[in-house]
Design a protein around this motif. Structure first.
Motif, PDB file in Angstrom:
ATOM      1  N   TYR A   8       0.842  -1.201   0.000  1.00  9.49           N
ATOM      2  CA  TYR A   8       0.000   0.000   0.000  1.00  9.49           C
ATOM      3  C   TYR A   8       0.879   1.253   0.000  1.00  9.49           C
ATOM      4  N   PHE A   9       1.844   1.259   0.900  1.00  4.63           N
ATOM      5  CA  PHE A   9       2.713   2.419   1.064  1.00  4.63           C
ATOM      6  C   PHE A   9       3.528   2.683  -0.209  1.00  4.63           C
ATOM      7  N   ASP A  10       4.111   1.633  -0.776  1.00  4.76           N
ATOM      8  CA  ASP A  10       4.932   1.797  -1.978  1.00  4.76           C
ATOM      9  C   ASP A  10       4.123   2.386  -3.135  1.00  4.76           C
ATOM     10  N   LEU A  11       2.956   1.813  -3.387  1.00  4.15           N
ATOM     11  CA  LEU A  11       2.150   2.274  -4.526  1.00  4.15           C
ATOM     12  C   LEU A  11       1.544   3.655  -4.291  1.00  4.15           C
ATOM     13  N   ALA A  12       1.099   3.897  -3.084  1.00  5.33           N
ATOM     14  CA  ALA A  12       0.412   5.163  -2.811  1.00  5.33           C
ATOM     15  C   ALA A  12       1.373   6.312  -2.542  1.00  5.33           C
ATOM     16  N   VAL A  13       2.395   6.080  -1.732  1.00  2.70           N
ATOM     17  CA  VAL A  13       3.234   7.180  -1.264  1.00  2.70           C
ATOM     18  C   VAL A  13       4.578   7.248  -1.992  1.00  2.70           C
ATOM     19  N   LEU A  14       5.315   6.166  -2.004  1.00  4.56           N
ATOM     20  CA  LEU A  14       6.642   6.217  -2.635  1.00  4.56           C
ATOM     21  C   LEU A  14       6.562   6.542  -4.119  1.00  4.56           C
ATOM     22  N   ASN A  15       5.614   5.952  -4.820  1.00  3.21           N
ATOM     23  CA  ASN A  15       5.513   6.215  -6.252  1.00  3.21           C
ATOM     24  C   ASN A  15       5.039   7.631  -6.558  1.00  3.21           C
ATOM     25  N   ALA A  16       4.567   8.349  -5.549  1.00  8.95           N
ATOM     26  CA  ALA A  16       4.178   9.754  -5.753  1.00  8.95           C
ATOM     27  C   ALA A  16       5.388  10.606  -6.111  1.00  8.95           C
ATOM     28  N   ASN A  17       6.596  10.116  -5.832  1.00 10.02           N
ATOM     29  CA  ASN A  17       7.802  10.838  -6.230  1.00 10.02           C
ATOM     30  C   ASN A  17       7.898  10.994  -7.745  1.00 10.02           C
ATOM     31  N   GLN A  57       6.621   7.439 -22.014  1.00 14.83           N
ATOM     32  CA  GLN A  57       7.075   6.434 -21.052  1.00 14.83           C
ATOM     33  C   GLN A  57       6.643   6.788 -19.627  1.00 14.83           C
ATOM     34  N   LYS A  58       6.757   8.049 -19.286  1.00 18.27           N
ATOM     35  CA  LYS A  58       6.361   8.486 -17.942  1.00 18.27           C
ATOM     36  C   LYS A  58       4.861   8.286 -17.745  1.00 18.27           C
ATOM     37  N   ILE A  59       4.076   8.667 -18.745  1.00 21.72           N
ATOM     38  CA  ILE A  59       2.623   8.504 -18.655  1.00 21.72           C
ATOM     39  C   ILE A  59       2.274   7.023 -18.534  1.00 21.72           C
ATOM     40  N   LEU A  60       2.938   6.169 -19.292  1.00 24.94           N
ATOM     41  CA  LEU A  60       2.684   4.728 -19.221  1.00 24.94           C
ATOM     42  C   LEU A  60       2.954   4.218 -17.802  1.00 24.94           C
ATOM     43  N   PHE A  61       4.089   4.597 -17.218  1.00 23.48           N
ATOM     44  CA  PHE A  61       4.405   4.191 -15.847  1.00 23.48           C
ATOM     45  C   PHE A  61       3.322   4.674 -14.883  1.00 23.48           C
ATOM     46  N   LEU A  62       2.947   5.945 -14.998  1.00 25.49           N
ATOM     47  CA  LEU A  62       1.960   6.514 -14.086  1.00 25.49           C
ATOM     48  C   LEU A  62       0.607   5.828 -14.228  1.00 25.49           C
ATOM     49  N   GLU A  63       0.208   5.529 -15.455  1.00 23.15           N
ATOM     50  CA  GLU A  63      -1.073   4.857 -15.667  1.00 23.15           C
ATOM     51  C   GLU A  63      -1.050   3.432 -15.119  1.00 23.15           C
ATOM     52  N   GLN A  64       0.074   2.742 -15.277  1.00 20.33           N
ATOM     53  CA  GLN A  64       0.192   1.390 -14.726  1.00 20.33           C
ATOM     54  C   GLN A  64       0.130   1.428 -13.207  1.00 20.33           C
ATOM     55  N   ASN A  65       0.822   2.380 -12.602  1.00 16.82           N
ATOM     56  CA  ASN A  65       0.773   2.528 -11.148  1.00 16.82           C
ATOM     57  C   ASN A  65      -0.634   2.895 -10.697  1.00 16.82           C
ATOM     58  N   PHE A  66      -1.302   3.753 -11.449  1.00 14.46           N
ATOM     59  CA  PHE A  66      -2.661   4.175 -11.117  1.00 14.46           C
ATOM     60  C   PHE A  66      -3.614   2.978 -11.109  1.00 14.46           C
ATOM     61  N   GLU A  67      -3.480   2.093 -12.082  1.00 13.74           N
ATOM     62  CA  GLU A  67      -4.307   0.879 -12.123  1.00 13.74           C
ATOM     63  C   GLU A  67      -4.053   0.016 -10.890  1.00 13.74           C
ATOM     64  N   LYS A  68      -2.787  -0.137 -10.512  1.00 11.51           N
ATOM     65  CA  LYS A  68      -2.447  -0.929  -9.320  1.00 11.51           C
ATOM     66  C   LYS A  68      -3.032  -0.290  -8.062  1.00 11.51           C
ATOM     67  N   LEU A  69      -2.976   1.036  -8.000  1.00 10.85           N
ATOM     68  CA  LEU A  69      -3.558   1.763  -6.859  1.00 10.85           C
ATOM     69  C   LEU A  69      -5.053   1.491  -6.755  1.00 10.85           C
ATOM     70  N   GLN A  70      -5.733   1.564  -7.883  1.00 10.19           N
ATOM     71  CA  GLN A  70      -7.175   1.364  -7.898  1.00 10.19           C
ATOM     72  C   GLN A  70      -7.558  -0.076  -7.561  1.00 10.19           C
ATOM     73  N   THR A  78      -6.401   2.415   5.375  1.00  6.73           N
ATOM     74  CA  THR A  78      -5.788   2.890   4.127  1.00  6.73           C
ATOM     75  C   THR A  78      -6.663   3.877   3.359  1.00  6.73           C
ATOM     76  N   LYS A  79      -7.910   4.037   3.783  1.00  7.69           N
ATOM     77  CA  LYS A  79      -8.891   4.815   3.013  1.00  7.69           C
ATOM     78  C   LYS A  79      -8.402   6.212   2.629  1.00  7.69           C
ATOM     79  N   GLU A  80      -8.019   7.019   3.602  1.00  9.25           N
ATOM     80  CA  GLU A  80      -7.631   8.406   3.311  1.00  9.25           C
ATOM     81  C   GLU A  80      -6.372   8.458   2.441  1.00  9.25           C
ATOM     82  N   MET A  81      -5.399   7.611   2.756  1.00 11.20           N
ATOM     83  CA  MET A  81      -4.153   7.585   1.985  1.00 11.20           C
ATOM     84  C   MET A  81      -4.428   7.173   0.531  1.00 11.20           C
ATOM     85  N   LEU A  82      -5.215   6.122   0.338  1.00 18.51           N
ATOM     86  CA  LEU A  82      -5.517   5.666  -1.025  1.00 18.51           C
ATOM     87  C   LEU A  82      -6.334   6.689  -1.801  1.00 18.51           C
ATOM     88  N   GLN A  83      -7.345   7.236  -1.167  1.00 19.19           N
ATOM     89  CA  GLN A  83      -8.177   8.222  -1.865  1.00 19.19           C
ATOM     90  C   GLN A  83      -7.353   9.447  -2.272  1.00 19.19           C
TER      91      GLN A  83
END
Length: 163
Positions: A8-17, A57-70, A78-83
């Motif tokens: 949860y933390f990796d996908l939601a917070v770390l990937n926000a970098n 490439q950046k958009i592709l990475f972000l979209e893939q991460n976004f799908e994993k987040l969803q 995790t509700k507030e962090m995920l939302q």
């Protein structure tokens, strides 16, 4: 099977970098200093990548991460962090698909530096406040989540004992 807190933390917070383009003056370092890529069939020769390729490439990475987040199951913890992470990703991906694609085109087309700078500044001026609000909320909820789940994180340089 339960998803570990670190996932949860990796996908939601770390990937926000990876969503940092809007910070500073709105110019992404990748656009200012493009990467090089290997020339097909020649391991010793490289060429500078087109900014559009880099943005794609950046958009592709972000979209893939976004799908994993969803796909992550929301829990009370995790509700507030995920939302917040989903809102931030949705917000930034739209900007990358539009304004940053336009900025990449300006670079690739050899537009005058003043035009590039004006576009970058416009991106910053139009989107930074909302970006910063969402990003700071995500980091805040991420810090609380990491502490609750004993996830060790180096949050950067500490500027005061109270932080």
């Amino acid at each position: 099977m339960t998803t570990p807190p670190e996932r949860y933390f990796d996908l939601a917070v770390l990937n926000a970098n990876m969503l940092n383009g809007i910070s500073n003056d709105g110019t992404m370092p990748e656009l200012t200093y493009p990467s090089a890529k290997m020339v097909d069939g020649n391991k010793d020769k490289t060429v500078v990548m087109k900014r559009k390729e880099m943005m794609d490439q950046k958009i592709l990475f972000l979209e893939q991460n976004f799908e994993k987040l969803q796909d992550l199951k929301e829990t009370p913890q995790t509700k507030e962090m995920l939302q917040t992470a989903i809102a931030l990703n949705k917000y930034v991906i739209a900007i990358y698909k539009n304004e940053y694609q336009q900025l990449a085109k300006l670079y690739d087309d050899g537009a005058p530096a003043t035009q590039i700078k004006a576009m970058a500044q416009s991106i910053h001026d139009n989107y930074y406040t909302t970006y910063e609000t969402l990003f700071n909320k995500l980091i805040s909820t991420g810090k609380a989540y990491a502490a609750q789940n004993n996830i060790e994180v180096n949050w950067g340089i500490q500027t005061s004992p109270s932080k």
